[in-house]
Scaffold this active site. Structure first.
Site, PDB file in Angstrom:
ATOM      1  N   ASP A 159       0.863  -1.172   0.000  1.00  0.00           N
ATOM      2  CA  ASP A 159       0.000   0.000   0.000  1.00  0.00           C
ATOM      3  C   ASP A 159       0.912   1.239   0.000  1.00  0.00           C
ATOM      4  O   ASP A 159       2.134   1.145   0.138  1.00  0.00           O
ATOM      5  CB  ASP A 159      -0.972  -0.009   1.187  1.00  0.00           C
ATOM      6  CG  ASP A 159      -2.199   0.875   0.913  1.00  0.00           C
ATOM      7  OD1 ASP A 159      -2.141   1.705  -0.023  1.00  0.00           O
ATOM      8  OD2 ASP A 159      -3.213   0.744   1.627  1.00  0.00           O
TER       9      ASP A 159
HETATM   10  C1  NOJ Z   1      -4.080   3.977   0.139  1.00  0.00           C
HETATM   11  C2  NOJ Z   1      -5.247   3.061   0.300  1.00  0.00           C
HETATM   12  O1  NOJ Z   1      -5.165   2.372   1.515  1.00  0.00           O
HETATM   13  C3  NOJ Z   1      -5.395   2.049  -0.831  1.00  0.00           C
HETATM   14  O2  NOJ Z   1      -6.609   1.380  -0.671  1.00  0.00           O
HETATM   15  C4  NOJ Z   1      -5.289   2.731  -2.157  1.00  0.00           C
HETATM   16  O3  NOJ Z   1      -5.478   1.794  -3.197  1.00  0.00           O
HETATM   17  C5  NOJ Z   1      -3.935   3.395  -2.246  1.00  0.00           C
HETATM   18  N1  NOJ Z   1      -3.837   4.413  -1.202  1.00  0.00           N
HETATM   19  C6  NOJ Z   1      -3.680   4.043  -3.609  1.00  0.00           C
HETATM   20  O4  NOJ Z   1      -4.453   5.172  -3.764  1.00  0.00           O
END
Ligand code: NOJ
Length: 709
Positions: free
Chosen positions: A263
């Site tokens: 993430d």
């Molecule tokens: C953080 C989030 O937790 C995740 O779900 C998302 O896909 C990513 N950022 C990318 O934007």
């Protein structure tokens, strides 16, 4: 390219090039004027290296991405195209209801169709991969990201997750109009303690395997090309550097062969967690644990090459990760056509086209859950006051609808005016019980109160300790319903809210969630009676925050309160100030018609490991309107080597019945459905008695018994 050509390409790449394929930065790094002084400086990117990386996130648009792709192909020594990834969570330009709402449709085919439509729109805009679905189980509505979950139940969550993966990818993510699907967040992000985002998750291994891992596994089995790690720790290890989770469970046990991405900055954050020394240590831990792509930290960018050269990371491990990335690019067809479906022409044709707006409308009608109705709905009143700021708000599509075209969002007001043109409405977009609102309520035959959260009130980093309505809205309801008892409450939001006063006093309550671009038209279809409500709760609605986390699939304890056991001692598993049971249970939702269930018929009541039992009920529409019913099957394992939940959803079917129509609904019960992690953590079914429930929600008492021998 053939496998052989891919291997040759890999062999021809330098270590630096390989490492670059494993780095993903966000769109801000590309094309901005302050590129070198702004974000790039922080990442020590001093030249055009950004254009040699493997993928980027968060950018869209056929024109922009085509131009960017040309740069990538030019700068990358082997002219390897980039992958463009983005959060297309519940629609692209046309937003559909948020996932918690889609869960409430209990209709996997609808979910598949919304994902397929989103993929068409997104791929025309040049996107190759979506960071969706979120397969995290959510049982605590203090967590703002409930909104992105299909809810509290492993069976429902798994079916919806798989449907969404299939909707995005179709047979092959390289086909026209398809995108690759990246499920997330591995693992147990939904179990963050106290519902506080990014907090630790503490689960027994049994609960993890039994409940939390199922939907991720469903995504793997549905062929999802990518997976994303979770921000949280599990058992005190950041998921992003957990070998046990990523290698032993995800890769070895579940058989996931796709690309694993961290993430956003999650590898870098392992230093802040206190689990890695510095970004170099974090990079070493992440790649050795199996993370292929580092999203938005400088760990891989600035350390991976050196780690390989020093031998701390083996080149064969690096090769494995890079090969997975190249294979996905190849599957997407990027070596032949690096722009894939990017087309300004098709963007114009597809984005928010009539057909997609119709689907957004229909989906919202399927997802809305009627929680209470004293008969006031469908509306017969001809003079109605509509009160609450949400009635004119466009912030009702969801916080992850980041690409949605908000100029196309249909407000509740616009929808009511269009669908219920025979009603005289007065709209007061106020959240306080001012004189105007009270006067309007007094003089109207009925009131529609739009309450709850807008899209900024829910989502990532939007946790709450108190999930009741804000004081102003509570007062608004009290004062309006006091002067006009015909008050219908429409609830917006991305999570179950605690609304006991409203449940008691409102004439009707309907949960609209965050319904999407044309969603309010779907809601208006229901209010007017053009459609009958058929959504069922994907999460239990608590009385109050103190009951959280909450799930119907609870355990008896030795001293149960609400389960019919005689209270012979005063010391029970209860609260002094609230019931144990939810205000509205999982699976619950009303219709404009009524359904009658026959007792359950079994073709036999003894199940063997290689046999099956057919369980059937006859469901009759006993009202005078057509309607849809979600027939739900739950099983309770009466006694086990470890204690078993009071009931677990195992199957469901959504059926349509005309007035007076009757249908037999049958389910096959197999030994496989009864398996659980026993005292030795073996996944097995234990012989003995089972209670089978088939009915309209998780509290049904329509039951029978069978035995496994
Ligand atoms: C953080 C989030 O937790 C995740 O779900 C998302 O896909 C990513 N950022 C990318 O934007």
């Amino acid at each position: 390219m053939t496998e052989k050509q891919l291997s040759e390409l890999l062999q021809d790449m330098t270590v630096a090039e390989k490492a670059e394929q494993l780095v993903q930065l966000n769109g801000d790094f590309y094309g901005g004027e302050d590129f070198l002084t702004g974000p790039a400086a922080a990442f020590h990117l001093t030249d055009n290296k950004a254009y040699r990386l493997g993928s980027i996130l968060g950018s869209d648009g056929a024109a922009r991405l085509t131009k960017l792709q040309d740069e990538f192909i030019k700068e990358q020594p082997h002219h390897i195209p980039a992958m463009f990834m983005a959060d297309v969570i519940h629609g692209y330009k046309t937003a559909f209801p948020v996932p918690i709402a889609l869960g409430a449709s209990f209709d996997p085919e609808l979910v598949r169709e919304t994902a397929e439509t989103a993929a068409k729109e997104a791929s025309a805009a040049g996107i190759h991969v979506t960071f969706s679905p979120m397969a995290d189980l959510a049982r605590d509505s203090r967590w703002g990201r409930c909104m992105e979950s299909f809810g509290e139940d492993p069976c429902l969550n798994s079916k919806m997750t798989a449907a969404m993966v299939r909707g995005f990818q179709g047979e092959n993510c390289g086909d026209k109009g398809r995108v690759a699907s990246c499920f997330k967040h591995f693992a147990a992000y939904g179990a963050v303690q106290s519902g506080r985002d990014y907090n630790v998750a503490e689960l027994s291994e049994r609960t993890l395997f039994e409940d939390y891992l199922l939907a991720y596994e469903a995504a793997v089995n549905a062929g999802a090309e990518m997976a994303m790690t979770a921000f949280n720790t599990l058992d005190r290890i950041p998921c992003t550097i957990s070998r046990k989770l990523l290698r032993d469970i995800l890769r070895d046990k579940m058989g996931f062969e796709g690309v694993l991405i961290s993430d956003y900055n999650a590898i870098g954050e392992t230093v802040i967690h206190g689990a890695a020394e510095d970004s170099r240590d974090a990079a070493e831990k992440a790649i050795n644990s199996g993370v292929d792509i580092d999203m938005m930290s400088d760990c891989y960018l600035n350390n991976l090459e050196e780690l390989v050269k020093s031998g701390e990371v083996s080149e064969s491990l690096l090769d494995e990760a890079v090969m997975r990335v190249l294979k996905l690019k190849n599957k997407l067809g990027l070596f032949e056509n690096p722009y894939k479906d990017a087309s300004e022409e098709e963007e114009k044709q597809l984005h928010c086209c009539r057909e997609h707006m119709e689907l957004s409308r229909k989906a919202a009608a399927e997802c809305s859950v009627l929680l209470k109705n004293n008969g006031i709905l469908p509306l017969r009143a001809k003079k109605i006051a509509v009160i609450g700021s949400l009635c004119e708000s466009r912030d009702i599509v969801g916080s992850w609808a980041i690409f949605a075209d908000n100029s196309k969002t249909v407000t509740l007001r616009a929808a009511l005016e269009e669908v219920c043109s025979d009603i005289e409405f007065q709209f007061i977009p106020s959240d306080t019980p001012d004189e105007k609102a009270i006067a309007a309520a007094k003089s109207a035959e009925a009131v529609i109160l739009a309450l709850g959260e807008d899209q900024l009130g829910t989502g990532e980093s939007r946790s709450r300790t108190d999930i009741s309505l804000p004081e102003g809205q509570k007062r608004l309801f009290e004062e309006i319903s006091a002067v006009n008892p015909n008050t219908v409450v429409l609830l917006f939001g991305g999570r179950p809210l605690a609304i006991p006063e409203i449940a008691e006093k409102a004439a009707a309550v309907m949960e609209l969630w965050l319904p999407g671009t044309a969603g309010c038209l779907g809601a208006a279809d229901i209010l007017s009676g053009k459609a009958s409500p058929s959504g069922r709760l994907s999460m239990s609605f608590p009385y109050c925050s103190g009951q959280l986390p909450l799930s119907y699939s609870a355990f008896n304890t030795g001293r149960p309160k609400d389960n019919g056991v005689k209270e012979f001692i005063p010391f029970l598993s209860n609260y002094m100030d609230a019931p144990n049971i939810p205000l509205y249970p999982f699976g619950f939702g009303l219709s404009y018609t009524s359904f009658e269930y026959s007792p359950i018929a079994l073709d036999r009541d003894i199940l063997t490991a290689d046999g099956g039992i057919t369980a059937s009920v006859r469901v009759k529409n006993t009202g005078d309107r057509a309607g849809k019913e979600v027939v739900q099957l739950y099983i309770r394992d009466v006694k086990g080597s470890v204690v078993r939940p009071l009931r677990e959803l195992k199957a469901f079917k959504k059926i349509s019945l005309a007035p007076g129509e009757e249908q037999t609904v049958s389910f096959e019960i197999t030994e496989k459905m009864l398996r659980f992690y026993d005292i030795n953590m073996d996944h097995t079914a234990e012989k003995g008695s089972f209670i089978l429930y088939i009915g309209p929600d998780s509290t049904t008492e329509n039951r029978t018994e069978f035995r496994l021998v």
